[in-house]
Write a protein that holds these residues in place. Structure first.
Motif, PDB file in Angstrom:
ATOM      1  N   ARG A 174      48.290  21.118  40.061  1.00 12.61           N
ATOM      2  CA  ARG A 174      48.055  19.917  40.851  1.00 12.61           C
ATOM      3  C   ARG A 174      46.717  19.273  40.475  1.00 12.61           C
ATOM      4  O   ARG A 174      46.586  18.050  40.444  1.00 12.61           O
ATOM      5  CB  ARG A 174      48.095  20.258  42.332  1.00 12.61           C
ATOM      6  CG  ARG A 174      49.500  20.574  42.823  1.00 12.61           C
ATOM      7  CD  ARG A 174      49.600  20.545  44.333  1.00 12.61           C
ATOM      8  NE  ARG A 174      50.934  20.873  44.772  1.00 12.61           N
ATOM      9  CZ  ARG A 174      51.385  20.706  46.013  1.00 12.61           C
ATOM     10  NH1 ARG A 174      50.566  20.210  46.926  1.00 12.61           N
ATOM     11  NH2 ARG A 174      52.612  21.044  46.329  1.00 12.61           N
ATOM     12  N   VAL A 224      51.373   9.451  38.873  1.00 12.17           N
ATOM     13  CA  VAL A 224      52.415  10.461  39.058  1.00 12.17           C
ATOM     14  C   VAL A 224      52.880  10.398  40.513  1.00 12.17           C
ATOM     15  O   VAL A 224      52.049  10.335  41.442  1.00 12.17           O
ATOM     16  CB  VAL A 224      51.922  11.875  38.711  1.00 12.17           C
ATOM     17  CG1 VAL A 224      53.028  12.900  38.981  1.00 12.17           C
ATOM     18  CG2 VAL A 224      51.461  11.944  37.261  1.00 12.17           C
ATOM     19  N   VAL A 227      55.962  12.097  43.231  1.00 10.95           N
ATOM     20  CA  VAL A 227      57.029  13.072  43.455  1.00 10.95           C
ATOM     21  C   VAL A 227      57.765  12.656  44.726  1.00 10.95           C
ATOM     22  O   VAL A 227      57.132  12.349  45.755  1.00 10.95           O
ATOM     23  CB  VAL A 227      56.470  14.499  43.595  1.00 10.95           C
ATOM     24  CG1 VAL A 227      57.613  15.485  43.861  1.00 10.95           C
ATOM     25  CG2 VAL A 227      55.690  14.906  42.347  1.00 10.95           C
ATOM     26  N   THR A 274      62.403  18.492  39.374  1.00 10.15           N
ATOM     27  CA  THR A 274      61.424  19.567  39.531  1.00 10.15           C
ATOM     28  C   THR A 274      61.629  20.248  40.881  1.00 10.15           C
ATOM     29  O   THR A 274      62.349  19.754  41.748  1.00 10.15           O
ATOM     30  CB  THR A 274      59.981  19.018  39.433  1.00 10.15           C
ATOM     31  OG1 THR A 274      59.073  20.108  39.426  1.00 10.15           O
ATOM     32  CG2 THR A 274      59.662  18.101  40.605  1.00 10.15           C
ATOM     33  N   TRP A 317      59.679  21.296  44.139  1.00  9.24           N
ATOM     34  CA  TRP A 317      58.407  21.003  44.813  1.00  9.24           C
ATOM     35  C   TRP A 317      58.407  21.704  46.162  1.00  9.24           C
ATOM     36  O   TRP A 317      59.101  21.315  47.089  1.00  9.24           O
ATOM     37  CB  TRP A 317      58.268  19.499  45.005  1.00  9.24           C
ATOM     38  CG  TRP A 317      56.894  19.094  45.462  1.00  9.24           C
ATOM     39  CD1 TRP A 317      56.478  18.922  46.741  1.00  9.24           C
ATOM     40  CD2 TRP A 317      55.774  18.842  44.646  1.00  9.24           C
ATOM     41  NE1 TRP A 317      55.171  18.561  46.792  1.00  9.24           N
ATOM     42  CE2 TRP A 317      54.689  18.491  45.485  1.00  9.24           C
ATOM     43  CE3 TRP A 317      55.557  18.876  43.258  1.00  9.24           C
ATOM     44  CZ2 TRP A 317      53.436  18.182  45.007  1.00  9.24           C
ATOM     45  CZ3 TRP A 317      54.299  18.552  42.800  1.00  9.24           C
ATOM     46  CH2 TRP A 317      53.243  18.210  43.655  1.00  9.24           C
ATOM     47  N   GLN A 324      60.040  14.289  39.783  1.00  8.83           N
ATOM     48  CA  GLN A 324      58.669  13.894  39.427  1.00  8.83           C
ATOM     49  C   GLN A 324      58.738  12.707  38.459  1.00  8.83           C
ATOM     50  O   GLN A 324      59.454  12.750  37.460  1.00  8.83           O
ATOM     51  CB  GLN A 324      57.936  15.063  38.772  1.00  8.83           C
ATOM     52  CG  GLN A 324      56.518  14.706  38.307  1.00  8.83           C
ATOM     53  CD  GLN A 324      55.838  15.882  37.639  1.00  8.83           C
ATOM     54  OE1 GLN A 324      55.466  16.850  38.311  1.00  8.83           O
ATOM     55  NE2 GLN A 324      55.707  15.812  36.326  1.00  8.83           N
TER      56      GLN A 324
END
Length: 645
Positions: free
Chosen positions: A26, A36, A38, A118, A120, A127
């Motif tokens: 992170r 970025v 998510v 992804t 998470w 992502q």
């Protein structure tokens, strides 16, 4: 103190097989320059600082928990949603894509998005890496605009051709316009440079080669103007510019602009300026020479009129008078060329004039010349000097005869012509409209380009010595121009020549009446004449002659002296005979001033050439063209004195 070990740095020779912690990853994502994001089913779980800055938020709290529809452009959301669905379906990455974001301040941001499924925090998420592509889009737009401008320039009046010369292979790639400029059908993607050089006019190749040499040595960029010999026999002018580019292989990139039309206009302007300059010189010489000829002929007239018993003296004087009038025809031709001739325009039917001339042309040209006339009944009337119009046809006919020594055909056409903008542009300074077009064609020897370029110059002739003055076509040119018309010729060696003359139509007015015969010369009855002439010899001759005819003559050398005489004279001045063009006050102004004291005075003007002063003459004014005989002056003066005021 023990030093903290960087988890991404391992001892030399060892490879770390440990997986970075989530916190480490992170931190890595947080430091990325690209945004970025998510999300799970569109709900934003995480944004890095770059994404916060990109969307104009104060912190990630303004975005976390929100749905991505808040930041996706409405027109792009359906497309983005379909890609999200596809990600979940295949559980794999898709190729990069572009979409538009909407920042919190409402501005639109184009981005390139790379999305991958992804995990998470135990949830199945996506992502997305977002790269700001505003600069790229701006560059693409500018490139598109310039490309369109270039295409329009190539398709439009500039006629720009592009070329790329590969010096390694010695071949050149041309655009469609370059093929057109060289008159070659496009059949290959490349053209050998040698083939292109062969198309350039031999006289211009050394210029092109020298410019190429400067470029290859780095002395300067390429710039050259040259003529191209096209396969159809025409010549085009090209203005070429280029630069040397080395991006792994050496090329010369450049453009070629078709400037043929500009060169034609430059040549026409140069020819016009040259003829104008010659015309000014010719007009000045003719004006002065006219005065001299009139002095000679006037004294010869007086000798002939004298009551003396000397046959030989009168014979000599008659010969002098005849010679002076023959010389006057040369000055009239010079004045016609310089557009300084005094014209007496009248409304005419061109077809009637050609029919009348057709009665005498066969005798003038000879039996071996077949004359064909094609008269268009649709032509309307024109306003010209009939004598000058006849001179135009006669001069062109005589030149045609000389171009057909073994006989041939002379064709005289009249036709109604509607000139459009395209034709007018090709025949500047002509303007679009309706014209009477007269053409005179022969099938004789024709002329080469060098002769055509000089054909209207005074004293230029291709005939042998003694067979012409070289003023015929020069006077034709001047008469046409002075009459408000235009003249062009087309000719080719061995195929004859055609002269085309366009004259404007006259306003709808009645045809001119036939000229009446001149009155007989009658002696005066002691009327007082104020004679104003700045040429001393001519003034003396006219004064003495009018004195012998019974007139009382007051003579002055200029307007100032004339006004003084008019003011001092105690009797009545019956007529003013004045030169039209004089230094200071011209004849028209003088006439108005003298008329204020003598309201019933008759005024006659004399002039050897057309000047701006002549434009101010009343249509009914009496104008004597120099050189004229003393008998003509006396006859016109008598007519004026007999008119009722």
């Amino acid at each position: 103190m023990q030093r903290r070990q960087n988890p991404f740095i391992v001892a030399p020779g060892k490879i770390s097989t440990s997986v970075p912690s989530e916190a480490t990853l992170r931190r890595f994502i947080a430091d990325l320059p690209d945004a970025v994001l998510v999300h799970v089913d569109g709900t934003i779980l995480y944004v890095n600082p770059a994404c916060v800055r990109l969307l104009g938020a104060k912190s990630d709290e303004h975005l976390s928990g929100k749905h991505i529809s808040l930041i996706i452009h409405p027109d792009d959301f359906a497309h983005v949603q379909s890609r999200i669905d596809e990600h979940y379906r295949i559980n794999d990455a898709l190729p990069p894509d572009e979409c538009r974001l909407v920042s919190l301040d409402g501005s639109v941001i184009p981005v390139e998005a790379v999305a991958t499924p992804t995990d998470w925090e135990g949830e199945r998420a996506i992502q997305v890496v977002l790269r700001d592509i505003r600069k790229r889009k701006l560059a693409e737009h500018q490139h598109y605009v310039w490309q369109k401008r270039l295409e329009l320039a190539q398709q439009g009046g500039l006629k720009i051709g592009l070329w790329d010369w590969d010096l390694a292979t010695n071949t050149v790639i041309w655009s469609d316009e370059s093929y057109r400029q060289f008159g070659i059908d496009r059949h290959d993607s490349t053209v050998p440079v040698g083939d292109a050089m062969q198309r350039i006019h031999p006289d211009d190749r050394p210029i092109v080669e020298a410019e190429i040499g400067k470029v290859l040595t780095g002395a300067s960029d390429y710039a050259a103007q040259y003529r191209v010999l096209r396969p159809d026999g025409t010549i085009s002018w090209i203005d070429a510019h280029g630069v040397l580019v080395d991006n792994g292989s050496t090329h010369m990139l450049g453009v070629g602009i078709d400037i043929t039309e500009r060169k034609v206009l430059e040549h026409q302007f140069w020819q016009s300026q040259k003829l104008e300059a010659i015309g000014c010189l010719a007009g000045g010489v003719a004006h002065d020479f006219n005065n001299v000829l009139m002095i000679v002929s006037s004294y010869a007239d007086m000798i002939v009129e004298m009551n003396i018993d000397h046959p030989k003296l009168k014979e000599y004087a008659t010969t002098i008078r005849q010679a002076s009038f023959r010389a006057a025809t040369v000055t009239q031709q010079l004045l016609a060329f310089s557009r300084k001739q005094i014209l007496e325009p009248e409304v005419l039917d061109i077809n009637h004039v050609v029919k009348d001339l057709n009665k005498i042309l066969p005798k003038l040209l000879g039996e071996d010349i077949n004359i064909v006339t094609r008269l268009d009944p649709a032509v309307r009337r024109i306003k010209v000097d009939r004598g000058q119009l006849e001179q135009i046809v006669m001069n062109l006919a005589v030149n045609a005869r000389d171009a057909m020594p073994k006989g041939g055909e002379l064709v005289i056409d009249t036709r109604h012509a509607v000139v459009n903008a395209k034709y007018a542009d090709a025949h500047r300074p002509m303007t679009p409209g309706e014209y009477m077009m007269l053409s005179v064609s022969d099938n004789g020897t024709g002329m080469d380009a060098a002769t055509q370029a000089r054909i209207f110059e005074p004293f230029f002739t291709t005939k042998e010595r003694g067979r012409g003055t070289g003023l015929g076509l020069a006077s034709v040119y001047g008469i046409v121009k002075q009459s408000g018309g235009f003249i062009w010729l087309t000719s080719e060696l061995g195929k004859g020549t055609t002269f085309e003359i366009c004259l404007p139509y006259a306003p709808e007015t009645p045809l001119a009446r036939p000229a009446t015969s001149a009155s007989k010369v009658s002696s005066g009855h002691s009327e007082t004449i104020l004679l104003v002439e700045d040429e001393t010899g001519l003034r003396t001759a006219v004064r003495e002659f009018l004195g012998t005819q019974g007139y009382n003559v007051l003579s002055a050398g200029d307007a100032v002296e004339a006004l003084r005489l008019a003011e001092q004279y105690q009797g009545t001045i019956d007529a003013l005979l004045t030169d039209l063009v004089m230094p200071g006050m011209d004849g028209i102004e003088l006439g108005k001033t003298v008329r204020s004291k003598y309201p019933k005075i008759r005024t006659l003007f004399m002039s050897g050439y057309h000047d701006r002063a002549a434009d101010g003459l009343n249509p009914d004014a009496i104008l004597l063209r120099k050189p004229c005989s003393l008998q003509v002056i006396a006859a016109k003066l008598n007519d004026a004195l007999q008119r009722h005021v």
